[in-house]
Scaffold this motif. Sequence first.
Motif, PDB file in Angstrom:
ATOM      1  N   VAL A  51      58.906  22.416 -12.916  1.00  0.00           N
ATOM      2  CA  VAL A  51      59.565  22.804 -11.665  1.00  0.00           C
ATOM      3  C   VAL A  51      60.078  21.541 -10.982  1.00  0.00           C
ATOM      4  CG1 VAL A  51      59.350  23.968  -9.442  1.00  0.00           C
ATOM      5  CG2 VAL A  51      58.013  24.776 -11.409  1.00  0.00           C
ATOM      6  N   ALA A  52      61.361  21.543 -10.659  1.00  0.00           N
ATOM      7  CA  ALA A  52      61.988  20.356 -10.073  1.00  0.00           C
ATOM      8  C   ALA A  52      62.534  20.672  -8.688  1.00  0.00           C
ATOM      9  CB  ALA A  52      63.128  19.864 -10.966  1.00  0.00           C
ATOM     10  N   LEU A  53      62.335  19.737  -7.767  1.00  0.00           N
ATOM     11  CA  LEU A  53      62.946  19.776  -6.442  1.00  0.00           C
ATOM     12  C   LEU A  53      64.034  18.714  -6.400  1.00  0.00           C
ATOM     13  CD1 LEU A  53      63.255  20.235  -3.357  1.00  0.00           C
ATOM     14  CD2 LEU A  53      61.208  18.794  -3.048  1.00  0.00           C
ATOM     15  N   ARG A  90      64.050  30.440 -12.783  1.00  0.00           N
ATOM     16  CA  ARG A  90      63.729  30.707 -11.383  1.00  0.00           C
ATOM     17  C   ARG A  90      64.359  29.636 -10.499  1.00  0.00           C
ATOM     18  NH1 ARG A  90      57.965  30.598  -9.844  1.00  0.00           N
ATOM     19  NH2 ARG A  90      57.865  28.846 -11.299  1.00  0.00           N
ATOM     20  N   VAL A  91      64.806  30.057  -9.326  1.00  0.00           N
ATOM     21  CA  VAL A  91      65.405  29.105  -8.395  1.00  0.00           C
ATOM     22  C   VAL A  91      65.247  29.630  -6.984  1.00  0.00           C
ATOM     23  CG1 VAL A  91      67.700  30.157  -8.655  1.00  0.00           C
ATOM     24  CG2 VAL A  91      67.500  27.804  -7.803  1.00  0.00           C
ATOM     25  N   CYS A  92      65.036  28.724  -6.039  1.00  0.00           N
ATOM     26  CA  CYS A  92      64.994  29.097  -4.627  1.00  0.00           C
ATOM     27  C   CYS A  92      65.704  28.008  -3.832  1.00  0.00           C
ATOM     28  CB  CYS A  92      63.567  29.285  -4.127  1.00  0.00           C
ATOM     29  SG  CYS A  92      62.590  27.761  -4.020  1.00  0.00           S
ATOM     30  N   PHE A  93      66.054  28.342  -2.594  1.00  0.00           N
ATOM     31  CA  PHE A  93      66.677  27.374  -1.692  1.00  0.00           C
ATOM     32  C   PHE A  93      65.792  27.192  -0.467  1.00  0.00           C
ATOM     33  CE2 PHE A  93      69.120  26.508   2.158  1.00  0.00           C
ATOM     34  CZ  PHE A  93      69.734  25.310   1.806  1.00  0.00           C
ATOM     35  N   LEU A 134      64.034  25.517 -10.523  1.00  0.00           N
ATOM     36  CA  LEU A 134      64.620  24.614  -9.530  1.00  0.00           C
ATOM     37  C   LEU A 134      64.343  25.033  -8.098  1.00  0.00           C
ATOM     38  CD1 LEU A 134      66.432  22.036  -9.914  1.00  0.00           C
ATOM     39  CD2 LEU A 134      66.184  23.434 -11.970  1.00  0.00           C
ATOM     40  N   VAL A 135      64.119  24.024  -7.251  1.00  0.00           N
ATOM     41  CA  VAL A 135      64.150  24.178  -5.803  1.00  0.00           C
ATOM     42  C   VAL A 135      65.390  23.427  -5.322  1.00  0.00           C
ATOM     43  CG1 VAL A 135      62.996  23.793  -3.604  1.00  0.00           C
ATOM     44  CG2 VAL A 135      61.639  24.285  -5.671  1.00  0.00           C
TER      45      VAL A 135
END
Length: 255
Positions: free
Chosen positions: A7-9, A56-59, A32-33
Motif C-alpha cells: 500500500v502506497a501513499l 484498491r484506491v482512496c483519496f 494507492l492512497v
Amino acid sequence: MKLQNKVALVTGSTQGIGRGIAIRLAKEGADLVINGRHDDDQARETLEQVRAQGHRVCFIAADVAEPANCYRLVEQAVEQMGRLDILVNNAGVQKHDAFLEVSEADYNQVLNVNLRGPFFLSQAFARHLRDTERGGRIINNSSVHEELPFPNFSAYCSSKGGLKMLTRNLAIELAPLGITVNNVAPGAIETPINQALMNEPEKLAGLLENIPAKRLGQPHDVAGAVAFLASDDADYVTGTTLVIDGGLLWNYSEQ
C-alpha cells in the motif's frame, strides 16, 4: 507485479508527476492512497486512472504544509487501507522571486510544503512501521536543484537542499527498522508547473540546449525510478539521490 500486496501513499498525486507515480505503482500491483489539498476533478480523474489498474484506491484531502495534517493523513490512510508500506513525498511548490524580493509568506509556503511536510509525514509513517514491526520505503521527490543553483528560486533550492540532507540522515536513523529512504531528483519535466516555459519557444529552446537528451522528461520517466526504489530490487539502496534529468545536471550553464 513487483509491488503486489503493498500500500502506497503518494502526496500531491492529483496531477503531474504525482499522478504518474501513482499510476505506475498501481501497475506494479500496489494499492494507492491519493492525496491533494482538495477533492476536485483532478483528484477524481487520478482515482479513476488508478482504479482502472484493478487495485484498491482512496483519496484523502490534506495540506501537508501543516504537521497536524501530516499526522492525520497517515492515520486516515491506515484506517482506510489497513496499512502503509510505501510513502512517496511528492507534493511540492515553487515561487519565482529575486532573493531581495522574497516575502516571508512565500518562503514559509515553499519550505513548509517541500521540507516540513516530508519531515513530519516521514515521522508519522516510520512510527506506523515501527509499531507494526515492518520495514518500508520512503521516497522523496527532490530536484536537480538540491545540487544546481537556480537564480530567483532561492527558497525552492533551500528546500530541496534540505531534503537531500534529511534523506541522508533518515536513511541512517531508520535503517535498523528496515526502512530505506531515497530521493529522486527530476530535471525539466513536462508537467503543469512548467506550462509557462512550454509556451515560450525561445526559453524552451535554450533549456533544451542544456539537456544532452534534447527533450523534456515525462512523468513516466520519474515514475519508473520511484517504482524501482519502492521494490525489493532496491532493498540495499538507501540515503541516495537518483537523478532523472537527461544529463542536464552535469551539462548546465547559465546563458
